[in-house]
Scaffold this active site. Sequence first.
Site, PDB file in Angstrom:
ATOM      1  N   GLU A 138     -17.062  46.997 -11.448  1.00  0.00           N
ATOM      2  CA  GLU A 138     -16.553  47.784 -10.320  1.00  0.00           C
ATOM      3  C   GLU A 138     -15.403  48.707 -10.712  1.00  0.00           C
ATOM      4  OE1 GLU A 138     -17.177  44.557 -10.312  1.00  0.00           O
ATOM      5  OE2 GLU A 138     -18.780  44.341  -8.846  1.00  0.00           O
ATOM      6  N   HIS A 192     -17.688  37.051  -1.079  1.00  0.00           N
ATOM      7  CA  HIS A 192     -18.514  38.211  -0.692  1.00  0.00           C
ATOM      8  C   HIS A 192     -18.121  38.738   0.682  1.00  0.00           C
ATOM      9  CE1 HIS A 192     -21.103  36.786  -3.935  1.00  0.00           C
ATOM     10  NE2 HIS A 192     -21.819  37.891  -3.843  1.00  0.00           N
TER      11      HIS A 192
END
Lengths: 328, 316
Positions: free
Chosen positions: A54, A123
Amino acid sequence: MTVMTMTDAITAALAEEMRRDPRVLTFGEGVATTQAALLAEFGPGRVRNTPLAEGIIAGTAAGAAASGLRPVIDLLFAPFLTYAMDEIVNSAGKLRFLSGGQFSFPMVVLAHTGAGWGVGGQHNHNIEAWFAHAPGLKVVMPATAEDAHGLMLSAIRDDNPVLFFTDTALVFAPGEVTGAPVPLGRAAVRRQGADVSLIAYAKTVHTCLEAAVQLAEAGIEAEVIDLRTIKPLDEAAILTSVRKTGRAIVVHEASRICGLGAEVAAIVAEKAFDALQAPVLRLTGPDAPTSGSFTLEAAFAPQVEDVVAAARATLAGTPRKGRASLPA
Amino acid sequence: MTPEQLIHALEQMLLIRAHEEATAALQRDGRGPGTCTAVGQEAAAVGVVSALSAEDEILTNHRSIGHLLARGADPRRTMAEILGRQDGYCGGKSGSLHISARELGVVLTSTIVGGELALVTGVALARKMARRPGIVACFFGDGAACQGRFHESVNLAGVWDLPILYVCENNQWQAFVHRKETMRIDKIASRAAAYGIEGATVDGNDVAAVHAAAREARARIEATGAPFLLEVVTYRLRGHFEPDDQAYVDPAELDTWRRRDPIARLKDRLLAEGHLTAQSLTALEASVARSIAAAITFAEASPVPPLRELKTHVYA
């Protein structure tokens, strides 16, 4: 007008902007794999898979944005943005200022969050307020497919970094999409009412709308404000509503401490104190990670009964602290 | 490099050294902030930047003065920026740590160690997609080579064939920690093999060697389309920032590297080869001293930014 899911509405908006503006491109983990139609239409240069990393995805977006492109990146889930904080906060958010305006960062960062899929705290974590606190960034979180489409058009056209959070509970919900852009920084009045303002965004907009139906049966007319954009916040819409109703309850899934509700409550206290007939209340998620258990996950976000109980109590002059649905 | 190029390189290296020492002195005198200098690393900056083309871009870090001045930055404006004045390259809003000068192709300077590594891939991607000629040079240190972003950046640049010259200025120090405490390997360029790209290590205190290696690396990037990892071995002769008494530095090691001073080496070579006389060297040094004195005068006379600048350039 077309009926589509929020996910499809976002993809449709992205495709429209990619057709309109050759500078727009999209990349991220699995983007070229999952967006086969975009890949077929725009080719592998503008629709790219990346390594699962990321930080470099966000950094590449920031560097490309400062160099004339308009990237839309998918970082999948909001907690994964912690791997990209330096690039989003320190680079995209600050290097315009620190360079004396030499660069701008027209980029959009997509991520899912919120209860809905039972994926647990790594998440699902509503961290939108973190980015509202960081200078140079804008933050949106739509509640409908129509807004997701319209806000995505505006986010891509904006010359600033925009964090675009999508609520996992809403992404597959179908809705009508007219195709019009929705400006950043503009809230929507979802239901008119004179007695209490319910101020929300993402899934809790729907919670508030359901609560408003129940409240109406009891003779209480709730106004429901969908913030849509978290930064810049539509102060005028909040103040107009609270000046009309004299009562405000802020409802969001993100946890309470330093959450958006605190900001809304402070704005109301500073600018509409004279109009208030009761303390501003906050109904939020607890100061805890979200669980992978569906039951605990679903209970994390404020419930319809919480909103109904809080609205009734505040109108009765006995505003209570906390949520009716959770143990004290 | 031709004798003329070497003399020009010496002039630039003298200017960089004088600029760094001037800002250190301003800090000592209470006239300026603490800066992160790169004294001892002048050959690395001048050797690489002189091998770049006008259309190339540069990303640098908190030790940026060498790269900026080698690229032709006006020392009056770099000095003004360090003093936080309006005539600086960033209007005085950067200060010393993140000086960008887009007009020179020095873009997105980040002081986060490794920040430049995360940004350079996007700068190079935009260049590649627009089919603009040239490459992007990214300067970072052995400290940044220990960040995860080093891996992510070089890996992605390799996968996407991005025209990036990664320049690791291995100055042996990561703030207050010696490089040998942080890695088992001696040559950071050996990591290139792990990413399927080419790399090389060069004596960073020999400006001609650095220039030749950077030219070769740049040519390889243009020939292969792939990135290249060039390690420039040098030494940070001053502390991490000003002031820093360097009590943690082994005096014998410092002394060894002082005897490899890139400026002294170049002077000795040019004098020995007859391209420079004691007289012409003195004239060169005096000219540099005048430039730096003028830069300080200019910078101290430049206005500080008005307070409204606190809130400008936040949003586009």
